[in-house]
Design a protein around this motif. Structure first.
Motif, PDB file in Angstrom:
ATOM      1  N   GLU A  15       0.829  -1.214   0.000  1.00  0.00           N
ATOM      2  CA  GLU A  15       0.000   0.000   0.000  1.00  0.00           C
ATOM      3  C   GLU A  15       0.861   1.261   0.000  1.00  0.00           C
ATOM      4  N   ILE A  16       1.875   1.302   0.847  1.00  0.00           N
ATOM      5  CA  ILE A  16       2.703   2.503   0.937  1.00  0.00           C
ATOM      6  C   ILE A  16       3.606   2.632  -0.295  1.00  0.00           C
ATOM      7  N   MET A  17       4.068   1.521  -0.847  1.00  0.00           N
ATOM      8  CA  MET A  17       4.903   1.588  -2.052  1.00  0.00           C
ATOM      9  C   MET A  17       4.090   2.070  -3.253  1.00  0.00           C
ATOM     10  N   LYS A  18       2.847   1.660  -3.350  1.00  0.00           N
ATOM     11  CA  LYS A  18       1.962   2.144  -4.426  1.00  0.00           C
ATOM     12  C   LYS A  18       1.762   3.650  -4.280  1.00  0.00           C
ATOM     13  N   TYR A  19       1.540   4.105  -3.052  1.00  0.00           N
ATOM     14  CA  TYR A  19       1.359   5.538  -2.803  1.00  0.00           C
ATOM     15  C   TYR A  19       2.618   6.314  -3.200  1.00  0.00           C
ATOM     16  N   VAL A  20       3.784   5.793  -2.817  1.00  0.00           N
ATOM     17  CA  VAL A  20       5.050   6.457  -3.139  1.00  0.00           C
ATOM     18  C   VAL A  20       5.256   6.514  -4.655  1.00  0.00           C
ATOM     19  N   GLU A  21       4.984   5.431  -5.339  1.00  0.00           N
ATOM     20  CA  GLU A  21       5.143   5.405  -6.799  1.00  0.00           C
ATOM     21  C   GLU A  21       4.212   6.410  -7.472  1.00  0.00           C
ATOM     22  N   ASP A  22       2.961   6.459  -7.043  1.00  0.00           N
ATOM     23  CA  ASP A  22       2.001   7.416  -7.614  1.00  0.00           C
ATOM     24  C   ASP A  22       2.408   8.850  -7.315  1.00  0.00           C
ATOM     25  N   LEU A  23       2.853   9.090  -6.097  1.00  0.00           N
ATOM     26  CA  LEU A  23       3.286  10.430  -5.700  1.00  0.00           C
ATOM     27  C   LEU A  23       4.505  10.871  -6.511  1.00  0.00           C
ATOM     28  N   TYR A  24       5.425   9.963  -6.725  1.00  0.00           N
ATOM     29  CA  TYR A  24       6.617  10.266  -7.523  1.00  0.00           C
ATOM     30  C   TYR A  24       6.236  10.613  -8.965  1.00  0.00           C
ATOM     31  N   LYS A  25       5.329   9.846  -9.539  1.00  0.00           N
ATOM     32  CA  LYS A  25       4.874  10.126 -10.907  1.00  0.00           C
ATOM     33  C   LYS A  25       4.191  11.490 -10.987  1.00  0.00           C
ATOM     34  N   THR A  26       3.363  11.800 -10.007  1.00  0.00           N
ATOM     35  CA  THR A  26       2.692  13.102  -9.966  1.00  0.00           C
ATOM     36  C   THR A  26       3.715  14.226  -9.877  1.00  0.00           C
ATOM     37  N   MET A  27       4.691  14.064  -8.999  1.00  0.00           N
ATOM     38  CA  MET A  27       5.718  15.091  -8.838  1.00  0.00           C
ATOM     39  C   MET A  27       6.519  15.267 -10.133  1.00  0.00           C
ATOM     40  N   GLN A  28       6.864  14.183 -10.782  1.00  0.00           N
ATOM     41  CA  GLN A  28       7.615  14.267 -12.037  1.00  0.00           C
ATOM     42  C   GLN A  28       6.826  15.007 -13.111  1.00  0.00           C
ATOM     43  N   ALA A  29       5.522  14.761 -13.181  1.00  0.00           N
ATOM     44  CA  ALA A  29       4.681  15.465 -14.150  1.00  0.00           C
ATOM     45  C   ALA A  29       4.617  16.957 -13.825  1.00  0.00           C
ATOM     46  N   LEU A  30       4.517  17.293 -12.555  1.00  0.00           N
ATOM     47  CA  LEU A  30       4.465  18.701 -12.151  1.00  0.00           C
ATOM     48  C   LEU A  30       5.766  19.425 -12.463  1.00  0.00           C
ATOM     49  N   ILE A  31       6.867  18.733 -12.341  1.00  0.00           N
ATOM     50  CA  ILE A  31       8.172  19.358 -12.593  1.00  0.00           C
ATOM     51  C   ILE A  31       8.276  19.853 -14.029  1.00  0.00           C
ATOM     52  N   THR A  32       7.644  19.148 -14.953  1.00  0.00           N
ATOM     53  CA  THR A  32       7.743  19.552 -16.361  1.00  0.00           C
ATOM     54  C   THR A  32       7.035  20.872 -16.643  1.00  0.00           C
ATOM     55  N   THR A  33       6.089  21.257 -15.774  1.00  0.00           N
ATOM     56  CA  THR A  33       5.337  22.496 -16.001  1.00  0.00           C
ATOM     57  C   THR A  33       5.572  23.559 -14.935  1.00  0.00           C
ATOM     58  N   CYS A  34       6.388  23.274 -13.932  1.00  0.00           N
ATOM     59  CA  CYS A  34       6.579  24.251 -12.857  1.00  0.00           C
ATOM     60  C   CYS A  34       7.425  25.428 -13.352  1.00  0.00           C
ATOM     61  N   THR A  35       7.316  26.523 -12.646  1.00  0.00           N
ATOM     62  CA  THR A  35       7.997  27.758 -13.061  1.00  0.00           C
ATOM     63  C   THR A  35       9.343  27.961 -12.371  1.00  0.00           C
ATOM     64  N   LEU A  36       9.779  26.991 -11.596  1.00  0.00           N
ATOM     65  CA  LEU A  36      11.081  27.123 -10.945  1.00  0.00           C
ATOM     66  C   LEU A  36      12.189  27.087 -11.997  1.00  0.00           C
ATOM     67  N   PRO A  37      13.231  27.887 -11.801  1.00  0.00           N
ATOM     68  CA  PRO A  37      14.336  27.861 -12.769  1.00  0.00           C
ATOM     69  C   PRO A  37      15.074  26.532 -12.718  1.00  0.00           C
ATOM     70  N   GLY A  38      15.678  26.168 -13.821  1.00  0.00           N
ATOM     71  CA  GLY A  38      16.411  24.906 -13.910  1.00  0.00           C
ATOM     72  C   GLY A  38      17.766  24.949 -13.225  1.00  0.00           C
ATOM     73  N   THR A  39      18.276  26.143 -12.985  1.00  0.00           N
ATOM     74  CA  THR A  39      19.560  26.306 -12.303  1.00  0.00           C
ATOM     75  C   THR A  39      19.414  27.341 -11.197  1.00  0.00           C
ATOM     76  N   VAL A  40      20.416  27.422 -10.360  1.00  0.00           N
ATOM     77  CA  VAL A  40      20.399  28.396  -9.272  1.00  0.00           C
ATOM     78  C   VAL A  40      21.382  29.521  -9.552  1.00  0.00           C
ATOM     79  N   ASP A  41      21.097  30.682  -8.992  1.00  0.00           N
ATOM     80  CA  ASP A  41      21.990  31.838  -9.096  1.00  0.00           C
ATOM     81  C   ASP A  41      22.977  31.754  -7.936  1.00  0.00           C
ATOM     82  N   ARG A  42      24.138  31.172  -8.194  1.00  0.00           N
ATOM     83  CA  ARG A  42      25.124  30.941  -7.132  1.00  0.00           C
ATOM     84  C   ARG A  42      25.589  32.240  -6.480  1.00  0.00           C
ATOM     85  N   ASP A  43      25.734  33.302  -7.256  1.00  0.00           N
ATOM     86  CA  ASP A  43      26.156  34.576  -6.679  1.00  0.00           C
ATOM     87  C   ASP A  43      25.122  35.096  -5.685  1.00  0.00           C
ATOM     88  N   LYS A  44      23.856  34.967  -6.037  1.00  0.00           N
ATOM     89  CA  LYS A  44      22.794  35.417  -5.147  1.00  0.00           C
ATOM     90  C   LYS A  44      22.767  34.572  -3.869  1.00  0.00           C
TER      91      LYS A  44
END
Length: 107
Positions: A66-95
């Motif tokens: 049960e918990i492994m199924k939940y983790v797998e589904d949650l991981y898939k959801t997170m991966q899908a969200l990452i493709t559309t999120c507005t976070l930058p792909g890199t960080v501003d090291r100087d900042k």
């Protein structure tokens, strides 16, 4: 060496349920936090909405499958969200370095 230093109560508890409850609890928490970041909700370390679930995982109230199924589904959801999120792909090291220096100067 880890065998000598392991927590015997935790070890016995994990033997009965087929997974390391503390490890899985932290994995679920981190996946929840990753999803929140990808959804633009920020970095929330205070766990309120998922507190009961995390404690239930830590207390072995979920079967392994049960918990492994939940983790797998949650991981898939997170991966899908990452493709559309507005976070930058890199960080501003100087900042980041400037913020670190500023924080250290305040202490």
């Amino acid at each position: 060496e880890w065998v000598e230093k392991r927590n015997p109560i935790r070890y016995e508890s994990n033997l009965k349920s087929n997974y390391d409850c503390k490890n899985v609890m932290h994995c679920v928490r981190l996946l929840h936090m990753g999803r929140e970041l990808a959804e633009g909700k920020g970095f929330n370390v205070v766990r309120t909405w998922d507190r009961d679930m995390l404690l239930a995982i830590r207390n072995h109230q979920y079967e392994y499958e049960e918990i492994m199924k939940y983790v797998e589904d949650l991981y898939k959801t997170m991966q899908a969200l990452i493709t559309t999120c507005t976070l930058p792909g890199t960080v501003d090291r100087d900042k980041i370095n400037a913020l670190l220096i500023q924080a250290r100067q305040l202490v």
